[in-house]
Structure formats: C-alpha cells, structure tokens
Motif scaffolding. Structure first.
Motif, PDB file in Angstrom:
ATOM      1  N   GLN A   1      44.782 -26.839  12.433  1.00 31.62           N
ATOM      2  CA  GLN A   1      44.187 -28.163  12.616  1.00 31.62           C
ATOM      3  C   GLN A   1      44.977 -28.991  13.623  1.00 31.62           C
ATOM      4  O   GLN A   1      44.397 -29.627  14.513  1.00 31.62           O
ATOM      5  CB  GLN A   1      44.115 -28.893  11.271  1.00 31.62           C
ATOM      6  CG  GLN A   1      43.424 -30.243  11.365  1.00 31.62           C
ATOM      7  CD  GLN A   1      43.305 -30.927  10.018  1.00 31.62           C
ATOM      8  OE1 GLN A   1      43.668 -30.366   8.987  1.00 31.62           O
ATOM      9  NE2 GLN A   1      42.798 -32.145  10.005  1.00 31.62           N
TER      10      GLN A   1
ATOM     11  N   HIS B   1      43.271 -42.356  24.539  1.00 38.86           N
ATOM     12  CA  HIS B   1      42.997 -41.087  23.871  1.00 38.86           C
ATOM     13  C   HIS B   1      44.249 -40.517  23.205  1.00 38.86           C
ATOM     14  O   HIS B   1      44.162 -39.906  22.127  1.00 38.86           O
ATOM     15  CB  HIS B   1      42.404 -40.099  24.868  1.00 38.86           C
ATOM     16  CG  HIS B   1      41.021 -40.471  25.305  1.00 38.86           C
ATOM     17  ND1 HIS B   1      39.941 -40.392  24.461  1.00 38.86           N
ATOM     18  CD2 HIS B   1      40.549 -40.956  26.489  1.00 38.86           C
ATOM     19  CE1 HIS B   1      38.846 -40.802  25.109  1.00 38.86           C
ATOM     20  NE2 HIS B   1      39.196 -41.146  26.330  1.00 38.86           N
TER      21      HIS B   1
ATOM     22  N   ASN C   1      44.866 -42.628  20.001  1.00 40.13           N
ATOM     23  CA  ASN C   1      43.870 -42.266  18.995  1.00 40.13           C
ATOM     24  C   ASN C   1      44.259 -40.964  18.293  1.00 40.13           C
ATOM     25  O   ASN C   1      44.207 -40.857  17.065  1.00 40.13           O
ATOM     26  CB  ASN C   1      42.498 -42.122  19.652  1.00 40.13           C
ATOM     27  CG  ASN C   1      41.393 -41.845  18.661  1.00 40.13           C
ATOM     28  OD1 ASN C   1      41.146 -42.637  17.760  1.00 40.13           O
ATOM     29  ND2 ASN C   1      40.721 -40.721  18.816  1.00 40.13           N
ATOM     30  N   GLY C   2      44.700 -39.990  19.078  1.00 39.77           N
ATOM     31  CA  GLY C   2      45.119 -38.716  18.507  1.00 39.77           C
ATOM     32  C   GLY C   2      46.408 -38.816  17.721  1.00 39.77           C
ATOM     33  O   GLY C   2      46.543 -38.210  16.652  1.00 39.77           O
TER      34      GLY C   2
ATOM     35  N   SER D   1      42.130 -29.893  21.705  1.00 37.59           N
ATOM     36  CA  SER D   1      40.730 -30.242  21.940  1.00 37.59           C
ATOM     37  C   SER D   1      40.489 -31.744  22.093  1.00 37.59           C
ATOM     38  O   SER D   1      39.620 -32.146  22.858  1.00 37.59           O
ATOM     39  CB  SER D   1      39.861 -29.729  20.779  1.00 37.59           C
ATOM     40  OG  SER D   1      39.940 -28.328  20.661  1.00 37.59           O
ATOM     41  N   SER D   2      41.264 -32.560  21.362  1.00 39.23           N
ATOM     42  CA  SER D   2      40.946 -33.985  21.283  1.00 39.23           C
ATOM     43  C   SER D   2      41.931 -34.902  21.996  1.00 39.23           C
ATOM     44  O   SER D   2      41.680 -36.109  22.087  1.00 39.23           O
ATOM     45  CB  SER D   2      40.859 -34.407  19.806  1.00 39.23           C
ATOM     46  OG  SER D   2      39.873 -33.654  19.139  1.00 39.23           O
ATOM     47  N   ILE D   3      43.044 -34.351  22.474  1.00 41.71           N
ATOM     48  CA  ILE D   3      44.027 -35.196  23.170  1.00 41.71           C
ATOM     49  C   ILE D   3      44.278 -34.675  24.584  1.00 41.71           C
ATOM     50  O   ILE D   3      43.905 -35.312  25.571  1.00 41.71           O
ATOM     51  CB  ILE D   3      45.366 -35.283  22.403  1.00 41.71           C
ATOM     52  CG1 ILE D   3      45.151 -35.753  20.966  1.00 41.71           C
ATOM     53  CG2 ILE D   3      46.316 -36.242  23.124  1.00 41.71           C
ATOM     54  CD1 ILE D   3      46.425 -35.773  20.128  1.00 41.71           C
TER      55      ILE D   3
ATOM     56  N   LEU E   1      41.735 -34.672  27.586  1.00 51.04           N
ATOM     57  CA  LEU E   1      41.293 -35.986  28.041  1.00 51.04           C
ATOM     58  C   LEU E   1      42.334 -36.694  28.903  1.00 51.04           C
ATOM     59  O   LEU E   1      42.050 -37.762  29.457  1.00 51.04           O
ATOM     60  CB  LEU E   1      40.930 -36.852  26.837  1.00 51.04           C
ATOM     61  CG  LEU E   1      39.743 -36.314  26.022  1.00 51.04           C
ATOM     62  CD1 LEU E   1      39.593 -37.092  24.714  1.00 51.04           C
ATOM     63  CD2 LEU E   1      38.454 -36.371  26.826  1.00 51.04           C
TER      64      LEU E   1
ATOM     65  N   SER F   1      44.436 -27.594  17.091  1.00 52.24           N
ATOM     66  CA  SER F   1      43.109 -27.914  17.595  1.00 52.24           C
ATOM     67  C   SER F   1      42.986 -29.388  17.978  1.00 52.24           C
ATOM     68  O   SER F   1      42.352 -29.728  18.987  1.00 52.24           O
ATOM     69  CB  SER F   1      42.058 -27.559  16.543  1.00 52.24           C
ATOM     70  OG  SER F   1      40.759 -27.782  17.042  1.00 52.24           O
ATOM     71  N   MET F   2      43.601 -30.267  17.203  1.00 52.52           N
ATOM     72  CA  MET F   2      43.545 -31.693  17.525  1.00 52.52           C
ATOM     73  C   MET F   2      44.190 -31.976  18.877  1.00 52.52           C
ATOM     74  O   MET F   2      43.654 -32.719  19.700  1.00 52.52           O
ATOM     75  CB  MET F   2      44.225 -32.509  16.430  1.00 52.52           C
ATOM     76  CG  MET F   2      43.427 -32.573  15.141  1.00 52.52           C
ATOM     77  SD  MET F   2      44.349 -33.325  13.761  1.00 52.52           S
ATOM     78  CE  MET F   2      44.470 -35.025  14.330  1.00 52.52           C
TER      79      MET F   2
END
Length: 227
Positions: free
Chosen positions: A109, A146, A149-150, A116-118, A121, A112-113
């Motif tokens: 997890q 971004h 947020n992560g 994929s999410s930081i 971007l 992936s965070m």
C-alpha cells in the motif's frame, strides 16, 4: 562440465545492468533494493536532460522511455515496481516483503501510494507540462499540493504501525519507495517534514543506513562533480 550446467553458471556470473539517472527517484528505489539485497550491478547512466531516454536504443529497453530499466541476461524490465518484485523473487534471501499478510499488504500500500499518487504528479515530464500551460509560479505549487496530500495520508497510515522502519524494524519495500520521495520533497520542493513526525523520523533512519546512503543521488557515477 555439463553444457546445461555451464549455461547456468555463466548466467549467474552475468552482472545485472541498471539503466539509471542520478536524480530519478524511481531509479533511486531500485538502487536501494539492490544494495539491501547485496546484489552487484553495472550502472548504465541515462541523461534525461540530454533526452538519452528518447533514443531508439533506449526505447528498445523501455518503450515508455522512462528510467530505470533493468537488464538481466535476456530479461529486460522497464518499470521500478516490476523490477523490485523481480528482484524479490530472484534474490529471496534478503526479503523486502514479509510473510505476514497484514505487513505485506501495508508495504504494498505504501509503495503504491508513493508510486501512483505522489511521484508521478511531480516528475519532470508533468512539471514541465504544468509550467508550459500555467507558468513557472504554478509548477512548485502543483508539486507541493500533491506531495502534501500524499504525506498527510502516509503519516496517518504509519504513525501507529511504524517501527524503526516504515513497517517494523527491518528495511522493506515500503522504505525503498519512501526514502527517495522524502528526499525529493525536501531537496527539490521545499516540504517541511516537521509537519509529518513519523515520516521525519524515518527520513533520519534512512540517512544513517549504509544501503540508503550508497543509493543517494549524489553518490552515483553520473552525478555532477562537486569539485
């Protein structure tokens, strides 16, 4: 020597090749993992600023034209997450994923965070596009939004579960993703880690660990000379 056995021996003697750029956080992840596992490799520098990742030769290794790429004999892998899982399977003696299912899921997890999410971007390609469309003043603000947020999510996720490292007291997969992201956040994007106490503590641990130190961008052969 039996021909089949000779082929196995020779293949084991072939050193891995890592196509990397010194400042690439995705390449940084793989360097950490290789160091943690004690795997020797040949460093193949790819200068992103000179668009060496866009040459026909490199595109054959990685069609999406990103670093890193790993070459192991006739096996070529062009994605950091896929490379790390490959290394985990090939070199299981120093595992990066624990057997405990809860801890394994947490490692995946976190990875992936970040992956994929930081990091995507705030990578060079995206930031250049933001600057083209909205101006240079927006580029830093975009990245900071971004990342923060992560980091807020990661802090909540890890504050009650982290040990010496992100998941327990051994460096694992989550740490290979976190360390480069924390470095980029502070060195390039002016993020104040004191807002995230767990992440700040982990960052200090990474700074003191030999495998993480050796993987640092400035310690790579293609890093600009400080002299």
């Amino acid at each position: 020597m039996d021909a089949d056995l000779e082929g196995v021996v020779n293949s084991e003697q072939v050193k891995l090749q890592l196509y990397s750029y010194w400042r690439s956080s995705c390449s940084h992840r793989v360097r950490i993992a290789l160091n943690l596992k004690g795997v020797e490799y040949e460093y193949k520098a790819v200068n992103l600023l000179k668009n060496e990742n866009r040459t026909p030769e490199f595109e054959k290794l990685n069609p999406i034209k990103y670093v890193p790429a790993l070459v192991d004999g006739d096996i070529v892998i062009g994605d950091s997450f896929a490379i790390l899982l490959y290394l985990e399977d090939k070199y299981p003696d120093r595992p990066l994923l624990p057997k405990d299912l809860k801890e394994k899921a947490l490692n995946l997890q976190v990875a992936s965070m970040v992956g994929s999410s930081i990091q995507p971007l705030q990578n060079l390609l995206i930031l250049n596009r933001v600057e083209e469309r909205f101006g240079s003043n927006e580029k830093l603000a975009w990245a900071q939004f971004h990342i923060k947020n992560g980091f807020e999510a990661l802090e909540k996720l890890l504050k009650d579960t982290a040990g010496k490292f992100a998941v327990g007291d051994e460096a694992q997969l989550a740490d290979t993703f976190l360390a480069p992201q924390l470095l980029a956040a502070t060195a390039k994007f002016q993020i104040d880690l004191s807002l995230y106490p767990t992440l700040a503590r982990l960052n200090k641990t990474y700074d003191q660990h030999p495998a993480f130190q050796a993987a640092l961008p400035l310690n790579q052969p293609d890093a600009p000379s400080s002299s």
